[in-house]
Design a protein around this motif. Sequence first.
Motif, PDB file in Angstrom:
ATOM      1  N   PHE A   1      92.825 -41.022 -63.114  1.00  0.00           N
ATOM      2  CA  PHE A   1      91.725 -40.084 -62.907  1.00  0.00           C
ATOM      3  C   PHE A   1      91.912 -38.936 -63.887  1.00  0.00           C
ATOM      4  O   PHE A   1      92.905 -38.214 -63.826  1.00  0.00           O
TER       5      PHE A   1
ATOM      6  N   ALA B   1      90.846 -46.756 -58.307  1.00  0.00           N
ATOM      7  CA  ALA B   1      91.195 -46.382 -59.681  1.00  0.00           C
ATOM      8  C   ALA B   1      92.700 -46.311 -59.890  1.00  0.00           C
ATOM      9  O   ALA B   1      93.466 -46.110 -58.945  1.00  0.00           O
ATOM     10  N   GLU B   2      93.105 -46.461 -61.123  1.00  0.00           N
ATOM     11  CA  GLU B   2      94.507 -46.289 -61.513  1.00  0.00           C
ATOM     12  C   GLU B   2      94.741 -44.912 -62.115  1.00  0.00           C
ATOM     13  O   GLU B   2      95.795 -44.325 -61.942  1.00  0.00           O
TER      14      GLU B   2
ATOM     15  N   SER C   1      85.938 -47.537 -67.172  1.00  0.00           N
ATOM     16  CA  SER C   1      85.810 -46.100 -66.915  1.00  0.00           C
ATOM     17  C   SER C   1      84.527 -45.818 -66.135  1.00  0.00           C
ATOM     18  O   SER C   1      83.520 -46.486 -66.287  1.00  0.00           O
TER      19      SER C   1
ATOM     20  N   THR D   1      85.532 -45.166 -54.974  1.00  0.00           N
ATOM     21  CA  THR D   1      85.775 -45.424 -56.398  1.00  0.00           C
ATOM     22  C   THR D   1      87.162 -44.956 -56.791  1.00  0.00           C
ATOM     23  O   THR D   1      87.915 -45.680 -57.457  1.00  0.00           O
TER      24      THR D   1
END
Length: 107
Positions: free
Chosen positions: A41, A38-39, A11, A34
């Motif tokens: 949000f 990410a997978e 995270s 970033t």
Amino acid sequence: MWLAGSPVSGSVNLTRPTTGCLHDYQLTPEDMRTLSAAEIFVVNGGGMESFLDKAVAQLPRLQVINASQGIPLLRNSDGAGDNPHVWVSVTGAQRQVRKYRAATGAA
């Protein structure tokens, strides 16, 4: 929402480190990099992060969790609109964490 989600591996808090008021936060190119990796949000929702709509639209594979969706927003004391600070209510914060956990499979 970062505090509620911080136990999840990998995270990242986009607003840290920061100075000044978080209401003045602006997405940086580093933040976009970033997010592109990410997978998931997690956003507070309630209209608080509407400035992210264009950025998130560029990342169709990114799963966005709106932690306030389905939670009644607080009314502003002057009656002029809704207050998206759901987490200031203990019940609201608990509901946001449950929503986050359900969406991510976190225990």
